[in-house]
Design a protein around this motif. Structure first.
Motif, PDB file in Angstrom:
ATOM      1  N   UNK A 104       0.820  -1.219   0.000  1.00 53.60           N
ATOM      2  CA  UNK A 104       0.000   0.000   0.000  1.00 53.60           C
ATOM      3  C   UNK A 104       0.857   1.273   0.000  1.00 53.60           C
ATOM      4  N   UNK A 105       2.077   1.185  -0.547  1.00 51.56           N
ATOM      5  CA  UNK A 105       2.998   2.321  -0.476  1.00 51.56           C
ATOM      6  C   UNK A 105       2.387   3.587  -1.072  1.00 51.56           C
ATOM      7  N   UNK A 106       1.816   3.437  -2.289  1.00 53.40           N
ATOM      8  CA  UNK A 106       1.266   4.616  -2.962  1.00 53.40           C
ATOM      9  C   UNK A 106       0.105   5.205  -2.164  1.00 53.40           C
ATOM     10  N   UNK A 107      -0.724   4.299  -1.634  1.00 50.78           N
ATOM     11  CA  UNK A 107      -1.875   4.765  -0.849  1.00 50.78           C
ATOM     12  C   UNK A 107      -1.402   5.525   0.390  1.00 50.78           C
ATOM     13  N   UNK A 108      -0.386   4.996   1.031  1.00 51.16           N
ATOM     14  CA  UNK A 108       0.120   5.655   2.239  1.00 51.16           C
ATOM     15  C   UNK A 108       0.773   6.996   1.905  1.00 51.16           C
ATOM     16  N   UNK A 109       1.416   7.052   0.728  1.00 54.27           N
ATOM     17  CA  UNK A 109       2.002   8.336   0.295  1.00 54.27           C
ATOM     18  C   UNK A 109       0.917   9.380   0.099  1.00 54.27           C
ATOM     19  N   UNK A 110      -0.226   8.930  -0.461  1.00 55.92           N
ATOM     20  CA  UNK A 110      -1.340   9.862  -0.674  1.00 55.92           C
ATOM     21  C   UNK A 110      -1.972  10.256   0.660  1.00 55.92           C
ATOM     22  N   UNK A 111      -1.886   9.347   1.620  1.00 56.20           N
ATOM     23  CA  UNK A 111      -2.473   9.614   2.934  1.00 56.20           C
ATOM     24  C   UNK A 111      -1.607  10.589   3.727  1.00 56.20           C
ATOM     25  N   UNK A 112      -0.314  10.332   3.795  1.00 59.97           N
ATOM     26  CA  UNK A 112       0.589  11.138   4.625  1.00 59.97           C
ATOM     27  C   UNK A 112       1.355  12.193   3.846  1.00 59.97           C
ATOM     28  N   UNK A 113       1.452  11.985   2.547  1.00 62.28           N
ATOM     29  CA  UNK A 113       2.231  12.918   1.734  1.00 62.28           C
ATOM     30  C   UNK A 113       3.698  12.547   1.717  1.00 62.28           C
ATOM     31  N   UNK A 114       4.359  12.938   0.625  1.00 63.90           N
ATOM     32  CA  UNK A 114       5.777  12.627   0.519  1.00 63.90           C
ATOM     33  C   UNK A 114       6.454  13.716  -0.304  1.00 63.90           C
ATOM     34  N   UNK A 115       6.665  14.829   0.324  1.00 62.33           N
ATOM     35  CA  UNK A 115       7.196  15.998  -0.380  1.00 62.33           C
ATOM     36  C   UNK A 115       8.634  15.769  -0.853  1.00 62.33           C
ATOM     37  N   UNK A 116       9.350  14.852  -0.170  1.00 62.06           N
ATOM     38  CA  UNK A 116      10.759  14.614  -0.521  1.00 62.06           C
ATOM     39  C   UNK A 116      10.907  13.806  -1.806  1.00 62.06           C
ATOM     40  N   UNK A 117       9.845  13.098  -2.194  1.00 62.29           N
ATOM     41  CA  UNK A 117       9.931  12.301  -3.423  1.00 62.29           C
ATOM     42  C   UNK A 117       8.992  12.832  -4.497  1.00 62.29           C
ATOM     43  N   UNK A 118       8.713  14.121  -4.440  1.00 62.91           N
ATOM     44  CA  UNK A 118       7.775  14.716  -5.383  1.00 62.91           C
ATOM     45  C   UNK A 118       8.340  14.639  -6.818  1.00 62.91           C
ATOM     46  N   UNK A 119       7.479  14.243  -7.746  1.00 60.83           N
ATOM     47  CA  UNK A 119       7.946  14.041  -9.130  1.00 60.83           C
ATOM     48  C   UNK A 119       7.886  15.356  -9.926  1.00 60.83           C
ATOM     49  N   UNK A 120       8.517  15.321 -11.102  1.00 61.19           N
ATOM     50  CA  UNK A 120       8.470  16.510 -11.968  1.00 61.19           C
ATOM     51  C   UNK A 120       7.039  16.840 -12.379  1.00 61.19           C
ATOM     52  N   UNK A 121       6.251  15.777 -12.614  1.00 58.07           N
ATOM     53  CA  UNK A 121       4.847  15.999 -12.990  1.00 58.07           C
ATOM     54  C   UNK A 121       4.097  16.720 -11.871  1.00 58.07           C
ATOM     55  N   UNK A 122       4.336  16.274 -10.620  1.00 61.60           N
ATOM     56  CA  UNK A 122       3.680  16.930  -9.472  1.00 61.60           C
ATOM     57  C   UNK A 122       4.100  18.396  -9.382  1.00 61.60           C
ATOM     58  N   UNK A 123       5.374  18.643  -9.656  1.00 66.20           N
ATOM     59  CA  UNK A 123       5.882  20.022  -9.587  1.00 66.20           C
ATOM     60  C   UNK A 123       5.235  20.898 -10.653  1.00 66.20           C
ATOM     61  N   UNK A 124       5.131  20.349 -11.848  1.00 59.28           N
ATOM     62  CA  UNK A 124       4.504  21.113 -12.946  1.00 59.28           C
ATOM     63  C   UNK A 124       3.057  21.439 -12.586  1.00 59.28           C
ATOM     64  N   UNK A 125       2.361  20.438 -12.034  1.00 56.76           N
ATOM     65  CA  UNK A 125       0.969  20.627 -11.615  1.00 56.76           C
ATOM     66  C   UNK A 125       0.877  21.722 -10.552  1.00 56.76           C
ATOM     67  N   UNK A 126       1.805  21.691  -9.602  1.00 57.14           N
ATOM     68  CA  UNK A 126       1.821  22.703  -8.541  1.00 57.14           C
ATOM     69  C   UNK A 126       2.089  24.103  -9.097  1.00 57.14           C
ATOM     70  N   UNK A 127       3.027  24.171 -10.063  1.00 61.00           N
ATOM     71  CA  UNK A 127       3.337  25.474 -10.687  1.00 61.00           C
ATOM     72  C   UNK A 127       2.075  26.028 -11.349  1.00 61.00           C
TER      73      UNK A 127
END
Lengths: 267, 247
Positions: A104-127
């Motif tokens: 359940x790694x991905x699910x737990x990442x969505x639950x708690x967040x993982x800012x240290x492993x943020x992907x380029x896609x996530x960054x573009x979305x945030x921008x």
């Protein structure tokens, strides 16, 4: 780490700016329900094998479309139906989590967040989301101010108040979607609420409130990241705790606490 | 200026207006009185297009409003809604509230200019609020908030002014001051004014016409001296009239 700092800046600004709208219009409960709908949608996306962000976006928009009119009618207290939707989305979130095959790694990442492993896609979305929020708040500041003050009066002077109100709700859903992976579904709403609530304690100017809220948002994420790095604590949770401490300090030193005394002195 | 023809308005199962017809000429000051739940506020919301018409027709400033009121028309109608509790921490001051009246005229993406600021300052002065212009709106008294609301409506430079119980919740002195202000503004600006009020004595002194409403219908209308008869008020208010008479 550079990506995390950038994500902290963008997420902090986007969440805290939208938080000003949520706090001043007393939409906290609605915001929490939207955040949990986004979380459930992200898990649904992960379970069905498509992008969690797409799932979060769709679920949060559906939540806005259902909750917005409920809050809008004003004929009855919307707390009960919103509470039902909130618990429904929580139930769906844990259902999809249970249905996810394998670890359940991905699910737990969505639950708690993982800012240290943020992907380029996530960054573009945030921008994209941060720029849109910043742009809309700057361009439509006067309309947002009028809607925050009194929606009916704003409508009466010819401002498209309903469009502004629903745009802000949809924007809340979009900000939550974009920040979900870095901050986490359970924690994201604190980053929306706390910096804005802290700023609300300190100023009577909406303009300054937006600026303070953005500063507190970025301070929360950066300080949270630093503490998380130094003490090896979960980043999302640490960010939220820092933002809560900022709120407590702002509330303790709030000049608005003296309002009652000041009003009494004036008679 | 305003023509309402056989208007029916319903909020779910409750009928607020039952076939109301009313005409208001340019420059008239019309007072709408009646017991609570008579449909007085609903008439105002029909005129500014915020109310939803079930049946009938509403024509304002030459425009039919059967499908709602377009925003360009709303800009010409100043609306002062009933006073509500404003959060004392609300991050908006009195000057900003008055400026909001200019926003509709300005339109999207345009910021207030020198002219707008001048209009706002002169209105703050007119309603006697210049000295409290920077005070947070939630810190003002009910009477002061009402003055700011009137200034905001005037900032639209309206043709029509709608006032919904502008004196409710105010002390006697504030009530007299607000009614005098309404009268002065109406005369000096040649407005067409519709005012919902419970101030029978003052309304009879300043209004050209009084419309008496009960249970969603117009009960009677005419010159104040003609309609404000003891027996008419007894029928309109029932037992309440004994209380109303004190005001």
């Amino acid at each position: 780490m550079q990506s995390a700092i950038l994500a902290g800046l963008l997420g902090g600004v986007a969440c805290s700016l939208i938080g000003v709208f949520v706090v001043t219009m007393n939409l906290s409960f609605i915001g929490v329900a939207i955040a949990h709908a986004a979380f459930a949608g992200a898990l649904c996306g992960a379970w069905l094998g498509f992008s969690p962000q797409a799932g979060a976006f769709v679920f949060s928009l559906v939540a806005v479309a259902v909750i917005g009119p409920l809050a809008d009618r004003g004929e009855f207290n919307p707390d009960t139906p919103i509470g039902i939707i909130f618990s429904l989305t929580m139930g769906l979130a844990f259902l999809f989590m249970g249905l996810l095959p394998g670890p359940k790694t991905e699910a737990l990442e969505l639950l708690w967040g993982s800012i240290l492993t943020v992907s380029n896609f996530d960054l573009v979305l945030l921008v994209i989301v941060a720029v849109i929020v910043l742009m809309l708040v700057t361009l439509f500041f006067k309309e947002i101010q009028a809607v925050i003050f009194h929606r009916e009066a704003a409508l009466a002077v010819g401002i498209p108040a309903n469009l502004i109100f629903y745009s802000m709700l949809f924007l809340t859903g979009s900000v939550i979607t974009a920040s979900l992976r870095s901050i986490g579904g359970l924690l994201i709403f604190n980053l929306i609420l706390n910096p804005a609530a802290a700023a609300y304690q300190l100023t009577y100017s909406l303009r300054i409130m937006f600026i303070l809220s953005a500063l507190f948002g970025v301070l929360s994420t950066w300080l949270g990241l630093l503490i998380s790095y130094l003490f090896n604590t979960p980043s999302g949770a640490t960010i939220v705790l820092v933002s809560t401490v900022i709120f407590i300090i702002a509330a303790a030193f709030s000049p608005k606490r003296k309002v009652k005394k000041w009003k009494n002195e004036l008679g | 200026m305003i023509t309402i023809n056989n208007a029916v308005v319903s909020y779910r199962e409750d009928v607020a207006l039952r076939g109301v017809s009313l005409s208001v000429k340019k420059g008239e000051l019309v007072g709408i009185i009646g017991p609570n739940g008579a449909g007085k506020t609903t008439i105002l919301t029909l005129v500014n297009g915020l109310g939803k018409l079930l049946k009938g027709q509403v024509q304002v400033l030459g425009c039919m409003l059967n499908n709602g009121c377009p925003s360009y028309l709303r800009r010409r109608i100043g609306y002062v809604p009933q006073i509500h509790n404003i959060d004392p921490r609300m991050p908006v001051n009195a000057r900003e509230v008055v400026m909001m009246g200019r926003y509709g005229r300005l339109g999207l993406l345009r910021r207030p200019g020198i002219l707008d600021r001048q209009v706002v300052e002169s209105l703050l002065s007119l309603v006697g609020m210049s000295h409290l212009a920077t005070r947070p709106i939630g810190h003002l008294s009910g009477g002061e908030q009402q003055r700011v609301a009137i200034a905001r409506a005037l900032a639209q430079e309206p043709d029509i002014l709608l006032l919904d119980e502008p004196t409710t919740g105010l002390d006697r002195r504030a009530r007299v001051e607000i009614m005098a202000l309404v009268n002065e503004i109406h005369r000096s600006r040649n407005l067409t004014t519709l005012m919902v009020t419970h101030e029978l004595k003052t309304a009879s002194a300043i209004c050209n016409r009084l419309v008496l409403m009960k249970e969603g219908r117009i009960w009677s209308q005419g010159k104040p001296e003609d309609v404000l008869q003891e027996e008419v008020l007894d029928l309109l208010y029932g037992d309440e009239n004994r209380v109303v008479n004190y005001f």
